[in-house]
Design an enzyme around this catalytic site. Structure first.
Site, PDB file in Angstrom:
ATOM      1  N   HIS A 296      41.414  41.756  46.952  1.00  0.00           N
ATOM      2  CA  HIS A 296      40.416  40.836  46.382  1.00  0.00           C
ATOM      3  C   HIS A 296      40.148  41.232  44.927  1.00  0.00           C
ATOM      4  O   HIS A 296      40.048  42.418  44.616  1.00  0.00           O
ATOM      5  CB  HIS A 296      39.117  40.949  47.196  1.00  0.00           C
ATOM      6  CG  HIS A 296      37.970  40.187  46.605  1.00  0.00           C
ATOM      7  ND1 HIS A 296      36.843  40.799  46.097  1.00  0.00           N
ATOM      8  CD2 HIS A 296      37.775  38.857  46.448  1.00  0.00           C
ATOM      9  CE1 HIS A 296      35.995  39.877  45.656  1.00  0.00           C
ATOM     10  NE2 HIS A 296      36.541  38.703  45.850  1.00  0.00           N
ATOM     11  N   ASN A 297      40.044  40.237  44.044  1.00  0.00           N
ATOM     12  CA  ASN A 297      39.771  40.509  42.616  1.00  0.00           C
ATOM     13  C   ASN A 297      40.584  41.720  42.138  1.00  0.00           C
ATOM     14  O   ASN A 297      40.037  42.702  41.629  1.00  0.00           O
ATOM     15  CB  ASN A 297      38.274  40.744  42.379  1.00  0.00           C
ATOM     16  CG  ASN A 297      37.486  39.442  42.481  1.00  0.00           C
ATOM     17  OD1 ASN A 297      38.064  38.372  42.653  1.00  0.00           O
ATOM     18  ND2 ASN A 297      36.185  39.518  42.380  1.00  0.00           N
ATOM     19  N   GLU A 326      45.003  38.734  43.819  1.00  0.00           N
ATOM     20  CA  GLU A 326      44.183  37.626  43.337  1.00  0.00           C
ATOM     21  C   GLU A 326      44.118  37.622  41.816  1.00  0.00           C
ATOM     22  O   GLU A 326      43.996  38.673  41.186  1.00  0.00           O
ATOM     23  CB  GLU A 326      42.765  37.755  43.914  1.00  0.00           C
ATOM     24  CG  GLU A 326      41.935  36.528  43.627  1.00  0.00           C
ATOM     25  CD  GLU A 326      40.528  36.608  44.209  1.00  0.00           C
ATOM     26  OE1 GLU A 326      39.763  35.662  43.975  1.00  0.00           O
ATOM     27  OE2 GLU A 326      40.197  37.607  44.877  1.00  0.00           O
ATOM     28  N   ASP A 328      42.011  35.624  38.834  1.00  0.00           N
ATOM     29  CA  ASP A 328      40.909  34.731  38.416  1.00  0.00           C
ATOM     30  C   ASP A 328      41.167  34.266  36.996  1.00  0.00           C
ATOM     31  O   ASP A 328      41.022  35.067  36.065  1.00  0.00           O
ATOM     32  CB  ASP A 328      39.600  35.546  38.412  1.00  0.00           C
ATOM     33  CG  ASP A 328      38.654  35.081  39.486  1.00  0.00           C
ATOM     34  OD1 ASP A 328      38.706  33.902  39.830  1.00  0.00           O
ATOM     35  OD2 ASP A 328      37.856  35.906  39.965  1.00  0.00           O
ATOM     36  N   HIS A 341      36.282  38.394  35.993  1.00  0.00           N
ATOM     37  CA  HIS A 341      35.374  37.845  36.993  1.00  0.00           C
ATOM     38  C   HIS A 341      34.379  36.942  36.275  1.00  0.00           C
ATOM     39  O   HIS A 341      33.466  37.433  35.616  1.00  0.00           O
ATOM     40  CB  HIS A 341      34.676  38.980  37.743  1.00  0.00           C
ATOM     41  CG  HIS A 341      34.068  38.548  39.035  1.00  0.00           C
ATOM     42  ND1 HIS A 341      33.091  39.235  39.684  1.00  0.00           N
ATOM     43  CD2 HIS A 341      34.316  37.455  39.819  1.00  0.00           C
ATOM     44  CE1 HIS A 341      32.759  38.605  40.793  1.00  0.00           C
ATOM     45  NE2 HIS A 341      33.496  37.530  40.901  1.00  0.00           N
ATOM     46  N   GLU A 375      42.788  31.771  41.386  1.00  0.00           N
ATOM     47  CA  GLU A 375      41.474  31.135  41.262  1.00  0.00           C
ATOM     48  C   GLU A 375      41.455  30.500  39.879  1.00  0.00           C
ATOM     49  O   GLU A 375      41.304  31.190  38.874  1.00  0.00           O
ATOM     50  CB  GLU A 375      40.356  32.177  41.395  1.00  0.00           C
ATOM     51  CG  GLU A 375      40.178  32.707  42.798  1.00  0.00           C
ATOM     52  CD  GLU A 375      39.917  31.606  43.809  1.00  0.00           C
ATOM     53  OE1 GLU A 375      39.179  30.664  43.478  1.00  0.00           O
ATOM     54  OE2 GLU A 375      40.456  31.680  44.917  1.00  0.00           O
TER      55      GLU A 375
END
Length: 752
Positions: A296-297, A326, A328, A341, A375
């Protein structure tokens, strides 16, 4: 005893690189574009320790062990060195990458020759260490401690130094001795300390004459205790050949106590079944039939609000076998998309640099496919730039169409997708329209997948103090941009869709569609409709990610999600703890390739398995697990407080379906982290063995506050070898801490 390292003097003299490292070199340590300081680096005589200090006189020095270095990268191969690429040529630059979560050390030598001496020398030392056996690791460990204790460096130890040494090594020693210890005495003293009464007891139980194990004795031991049944005689001969140090014993096909201990300390004598280390599972099932190691992230190295974003996050995750990372993406200056983020103070990195890193490291640890979970918060213009970078940098590695160009009826397998990078994201229309040449209008497609505002509302519907945060995020979220056709075309088998209900999915969903759930939404679905969730995951992929409230980058328990068959359970890889231990444990099997085949009762939509309800004993045979925790060896010191010695206890935890969750502890042993002995027996019942993980934790007992963590080891229940076994402990970071281990006896029986 003179504490010599692993290299003989002749070995050092014969190696120019090691010689020049021992003489020492002045190099620049680089932390950023503006922080470049000269430091004097030197390899210690033990060939195990790097010593360095500032050029200024009087400054304190620092050291690190060669064993802490995982790899040496040549040239501009870190963000820091890339940022100063114009100032120093690549042949003078190199990066030391440390194990665990410690930051890199970026160095610039004064000449290419000096850089090469360190690069080649360090690589040789690292390789040398990796080839060490368990007994050599023990010798090395004792030598390291000796050096720390021999304060006046005279190669001998007075009583005070011995006492200090023993305290450092977690051994309690009373004050009644006197005098000094020299060479041979220290070796004898050390042998006495490291003698294994527990192993000797087992050895003598099977030895006909108490001195050796004959071939027949060893075969009996392998059959009766280690529960081996095929090719036992040949295996006994192989073990003698491999581990017996005495040539005479070998000649008589016998094994001494030293050989027996070496066998029990080896990978073959470890708790993890060697047959499950390499790829042993069927890799030709559809992607949705596997648990997939997921991050995640991935770009964050610290917390979620103001931590540093870094390409190193991707490199570290991929090196740990992660297969879903991931990204973003947000609009950046000069029409270059950035990764960070959103709506927080985390630093930004270029999307392009992330794609380069993924391209470089994607298949170093595993050849099975990588999923890039995008994302996307970018404008159409910058989405086109993203598509351009993906195509140009990844080339043929990027999957652009179905494998055979035809409309498929199900997901391909990891085997089919070897060497491929898949994009997960929103898509205009479906695979069918694309392959039939029908285009859909992109105006109707929302771009991003995770909706942080909705997550936070869901996680906090009763918490008024979060209203302000919600409004703040809502205010920041502009109307959603459209999706660019170029980026949409990069999505093939992982089209992100919003989840409505299991019924809706059953009727309308396509196999290539994937929904993402926050952890709390997933838990709710599991409680209310567990069997349907398992059934849904037998048909298509599901991704679970941490709640938006976990701003400290903490993790949720992934086991709950695996129990429902969720494949992509995304964790914050940068955060050590039980959750990452479980992730590392599950994926330590099957060649650490990042894919683990789900049990067969989770792969078929009609099996009706519900993780929340008691399993049916006709289909699931419960097992009894009996673990005798016998002893511990050379446990690391956790508390640096003057004179404190570990009071160790062992806790065994079962992680699995709710009915199997359990934990039991041994008693604690006072003041002995060096060779504590328990002989405590712990019993567990396991109803769904295929989903169970077993975690061994050693803690330092403290009656007034929380126990300190000492070490742990986690593995799938299905990978356990029975009999007398060693468990080689890992640190909080998941890295090894030789020669720390536990010695246990394990029995698994069917419950009648």
């Amino acid at each position: 005893a003179h504490a010599g390292g692993r290299f003989s003097t002749a070995g050092i003299q014969g190696d120019d690189n090691l010689q020049s490292m021992i003489v020492g070199t002045v190099m620049r340590k680089i932390k950023s574009r503006t922080w470049k300081k000269q430091r004097y680096f030197r390899l210690q005589e033990d060939c195990m320790t790097i010593w360095y200090k500032s050029k200024k006189a009087g400054n304190a020095h620092s050291t690190f062990s060669v064993g802490d270095v995982e790899a040496v990268r040549e040239g501009h191969q870190s963000e820091v060195l890339m940022s100063i690429a114009d100032d120093f040529p690549p042949d003078r630059c190199f990066t030391l990458v440390f194990r665990g979560r410690r930051g890199n050390l970026d160095l610039v030598a004064d000449s290419a020759e000096e850089a090469q001496a360190w690069i080649k020398g360090l690589r040789k030392l690292i390789e040398n260490l990796e080839n060490m056996g368990q007994s050599e690791k023990l010798d090395q460990w004792i030598c390291d401690w000796f050096k720390k204790a021999d304060k006046n460096k005279d190669g001998r130890m007075n009583f005070k130094e011995v006492q200090d040494l023993l305290k450092m090594m977690n051994v309690d020693m009373n004050e009644h001795h006197s005098g000094t210890l020299e060479d041979d005495e220290f070796v004898h003293f050390y042998k006495m300390l490291t003698q294994r009464e527990d192993v000797l007891r087992v050895f003598q139980e099977y030895s006909g004459d108490g001195q050796k194990l004959s071939l027949q004795d060893l075969e009996d031991f392998l059959r009766e205790q280690q529960l081996e049944c095929e090719g036992v005689e040949q295996h006994a001969l192989d073990l003698i050949e491999r581990y017996e140090p005495s040539e005479t014993a070998k000649m008589f096909h016998a094994m001494s106590i030293d050989g027996f201990l070496m066998y029990l300390s080896s990978p073959e004598g470890s708790i993890f079944n060697p047959n499950k280390r390499n790829i042993f599972q069927d890799m030709n099932q559809p992607l949705c039939h596997y648990f997939i190691s997921s991050s995640h992230n991935t770009y964050l190295l610290e917390d979620q609000l103001r931590g540093q974003s870094s390409v190193e996050g991707y490199i570290q995750a991929l090196k740990r076998g992660c297969r879903c990372v991931e990204v973003d993406c947000w609009d950046g200056p000069n029409c270059e998309p950035v990764v960070y983020h959103g709506h927080t103070f985390t630093s930004k990195i270029l999307f392009k640099d992330v794609v380069i890193a993924v391209g470089n490291y994607a298949f170093k640890v595993s050849e099975y496919p990588i999923i890039l979970s995008i994302e996307n918060h970018c404008s159409v213009e910058q989405q086109k730039v993203m598509a351009q970078h993906l195509n140009q940098i990844l080339g043929d590695k990027l999957l652009k169409t179905t494998l055979d160009g035809k409309i498929p009826i199900g997901l391909p397998s990891p085997e089919d997708l070897k060497g491929k990078i898949l994009l997960k994201g929103k898509k205009i229309g479906g695979l069918e329209e694309r392959l039939n040449g029908v285009e859909q209008d992109s105006l109707t497609v929302e771009v991003s997948d995770e909706d942080e505002v909705a997550d936070i509302e869901e996680d906090n519907h009763r918490n008024d103090s979060f209203r302000f945060f919600q409004f703040f995020l809502l205010f920041l979220q502009k109307s959603k941009p459209r999706l660019s056709k170029e980026l949409s075309d990069c999505v093939v088998y992982c089209k992100s869709v919003h989840f409505c209900s299991f019924k809706h999915s059953r009727i309308h969903s396509k196999f290539y569609e994937i929904s993402s759930f926050t952890e709390s939404k997933a838990r709710k679905l599991m409680r209310e409709t567990g069997a349907e969730f398992v059934c849904h995951n037998a048909r298509q992929l599901t991704r679970i990610y941490p709640s938006g409230l976990r701003t400290d980058s903490s993790n949720f328990n992934p086991q709950d999600m695996w129990n429902a068959g969720c494949q992509i359970v995304a964790l914050n890889f940068q955060t050590a703890g039980v959750e990452m231990d479980l992730n590392d444990g599950l994926f330590s099997q099957n060649g650490r390739c990042g894919y683990v085949l789900k049990p067969d009762f989770m792969r078929s939509p009609d099996k009706g398995f519900d993780p929340e309800n008691s399993p049916n004993h006709e289909t699931h045979q419960p097992l009894s697990l009996c673990i005798q925790v016998i002893s511990g060896q050379q446990l690391p010191k956790v508390n640096i407080k003057e004179g404190s010695i570990v009071d160790p206890l062992v806790r065994v935890e079962i992680h699995g379906v709710p009915q199997d969750q359990a934990r039991q502890e041994t008693r604690y042993i006072e003041n002995n982290g060096f060779n504590p002995v328990w002989y405590d027996t712990l019993n567990f019942t396991i109803h769904i063995p295929d989903l169970a993980l077993v975690r061994f934790v050693v803690e330092d007992y403290d009656k007034t506050s929380k126990n300190d963590f000492v070490g742990q080891y986690t593995l799938p229940f299905s990978c356990i070898q029975q009999g007398y076994r060693h468990i080689h402990l890992l640190s909080k970071d998941g890295t090894s801490i030789p020669p720390s281990s536990l010695f246990v006896h394990i029995r698994v029986t069917e419950l009648t």
